[in-house]
Design a protein around this motif. Structure first.
Motif, PDB file in Angstrom:
ATOM      1  N   GLY A 154       0.807  -1.206   0.000  1.00  0.00           N
ATOM      2  CA  GLY A 154       0.000   0.000   0.000  1.00  0.00           C
ATOM      3  C   GLY A 154       0.842   1.258   0.000  1.00  0.00           C
ATOM      4  O   GLY A 154       0.566   2.217  -0.728  1.00  0.00           O
ATOM      5  N   LEU A 155       1.918   1.252   0.795  1.00  0.00           N
ATOM      6  CA  LEU A 155       2.805   2.414   0.843  1.00  0.00           C
ATOM      7  C   LEU A 155       3.629   2.569  -0.432  1.00  0.00           C
ATOM      8  O   LEU A 155       4.106   3.661  -0.734  1.00  0.00           O
ATOM      9  N   GLN A 156       3.807   1.486  -1.188  1.00  0.00           N
ATOM     10  CA  GLN A 156       4.564   1.538  -2.441  1.00  0.00           C
ATOM     11  C   GLN A 156       3.692   1.889  -3.641  1.00  0.00           C
ATOM     12  O   GLN A 156       4.175   1.901  -4.771  1.00  0.00           O
ATOM     13  N   THR A 157       2.424   2.176  -3.404  1.00  0.00           N
ATOM     14  CA  THR A 157       1.496   2.471  -4.505  1.00  0.00           C
ATOM     15  C   THR A 157       1.948   3.724  -5.253  1.00  0.00           C
ATOM     16  O   THR A 157       2.259   4.743  -4.651  1.00  0.00           O
ATOM     17  N   ARG A 158       1.964   3.616  -6.572  1.00  0.00           N
ATOM     18  CA  ARG A 158       2.289   4.757  -7.411  1.00  0.00           C
ATOM     19  C   ARG A 158       1.007   5.532  -7.704  1.00  0.00           C
ATOM     20  O   ARG A 158      -0.069   5.146  -7.287  1.00  0.00           O
ATOM     21  N   SER A 159       1.114   6.599  -8.452  1.00  0.00           N
ATOM     22  CA  SER A 159      -0.069   7.382  -8.800  1.00  0.00           C
ATOM     23  C   SER A 159      -0.759   6.767 -10.015  1.00  0.00           C
ATOM     24  O   SER A 159      -0.144   6.052 -10.797  1.00  0.00           O
ATOM     25  N   GLY A 160      -2.029   7.041 -10.135  1.00  0.00           N
ATOM     26  CA  GLY A 160      -2.790   6.533 -11.272  1.00  0.00           C
ATOM     27  C   GLY A 160      -3.959   5.684 -10.817  1.00  0.00           C
ATOM     28  O   GLY A 160      -3.995   5.186  -9.692  1.00  0.00           O
ATOM     29  N   ALA A 161      -4.907   5.536 -11.738  1.00  0.00           N
ATOM     30  CA  ALA A 161      -6.141   4.824 -11.402  1.00  0.00           C
ATOM     31  C   ALA A 161      -5.912   3.342 -11.159  1.00  0.00           C
ATOM     32  O   ALA A 161      -6.548   2.736 -10.292  1.00  0.00           O
ATOM     33  N   GLY A 165      -5.175  -1.093  -7.635  1.00  0.00           N
ATOM     34  CA  GLY A 165      -5.445  -2.483  -8.010  1.00  0.00           C
ATOM     35  C   GLY A 165      -4.169  -3.294  -8.128  1.00  0.00           C
ATOM     36  O   GLY A 165      -4.119  -4.452  -7.703  1.00  0.00           O
ATOM     37  N   ASP A 166      -3.133  -2.688  -8.704  1.00  0.00           N
ATOM     38  CA  ASP A 166      -1.844  -3.382  -8.812  1.00  0.00           C
ATOM     39  C   ASP A 166      -1.265  -3.673  -7.436  1.00  0.00           C
ATOM     40  O   ASP A 166      -0.725  -4.754  -7.197  1.00  0.00           O
ATOM     41  N   SER A 167      -1.365  -2.701  -6.530  1.00  0.00           N
ATOM     42  CA  SER A 167      -0.851  -2.898  -5.163  1.00  0.00           C
ATOM     43  C   SER A 167      -1.622  -3.988  -4.436  1.00  0.00           C
ATOM     44  O   SER A 167      -1.037  -4.795  -3.718  1.00  0.00           O
ATOM     45  N   THR A 168      -2.918  -4.012  -4.632  1.00  0.00           N
ATOM     46  CA  THR A 168      -3.754  -5.017  -3.975  1.00  0.00           C
ATOM     47  C   THR A 168      -3.409  -6.413  -4.467  1.00  0.00           C
ATOM     48  O   THR A 168      -3.231  -7.340  -3.671  1.00  0.00           O
TER      49      THR A 168
END
Length: 195
Positions: A154-161, A165-168
């Motif tokens: 979750g903390l590594q999530t990049r920006s964008g829509a 979903g990719d982080s999950t």
């Protein structure tokens, strides 16, 4: 799980007249291995993904940056409560899973004509406290891994829509892989410790 495992084992062992050993096997397998493993895989699928999605959404919405600006540590404020909750709940969920599995095994054994007292005595005949506590220690370690990797993704999530979903997805896959890897380490460690 207990019902399926007991039924499949009983069908196979009936050919050799060994279905009486199904409760022995079920108790050991559930308490030592399957209970913590399946419980924490479900924890990774449900809670690990939720942790990654929640923190990832906060990261995309720049709420994590706002916490940093206010002088609050995102790790202390967001990650620590989730890890503590996992540590507290995973052993309880594992015990509940084990109990449900034993009830499922009981249904199979009663349907085969064995009384309740025979089933319970056979289940606990080979179980020791090390089996029970060994499974709970596994659940505890697995829960830390699942919560930790979910929060990290979750903390590594990049920006964008699509980033959340990719982080999950990454949190679930990474959590399951870490559980499998840690379970292998536990198997070797328990073997050499004689547990």
């Amino acid at each position: 799980m207990g019902l399926i495992l007991s039924f499949q084992s009983a069908v196979t062992l009936q050919r050799f007249g060994g279905e009486i050993f199904v409760p022995n096997m079920l108790g050991l397998v559930m308490f030592r291995e399957m209970g913590p493993l399946v419980t924490c895989i479900l924890l990774a699928a449900r809670s690990g993904s939720a942790f990654a999605a929640e923190i990832g959404t906060m990261k995309v919405n720049e709420e994590v940056d706002a916490l940093n600006t206010m002088g609050l540590s995102p790790t202390r404020f967001l990650v620590t409560p989730k890890i503590l909750a996992s540590i507290l709940m995973a052993p309880l969920m594992t015990m509940f899973f084990n109990f449900a599995a034993l009830v499922g095994g009981l249904i199979v054994m009663i349907s085969l004509g064995y009384p309740l007292v025979t089933y319970t005595s056979r289940v606990f005949q080979n179980l020791q406290y090390t089996d029970f506590y060994g499974g709970l220690i596994k659940a505890l370690v697995f829960s830390i891994l699942v919560a930790g990797i979910g929060c990290l993704r979750g903390l590594q999530t990049r920006s964008g829509a699509s980033a959340v979903g990719d982080s999950t997805t990454s949190a679930v896959v990474s959590g399951i892989i870490l559980i499998a890897f840690a379970d292998g380490i536990f198997a070797v460690a328990y073997y050499y410790l004689g547990i």
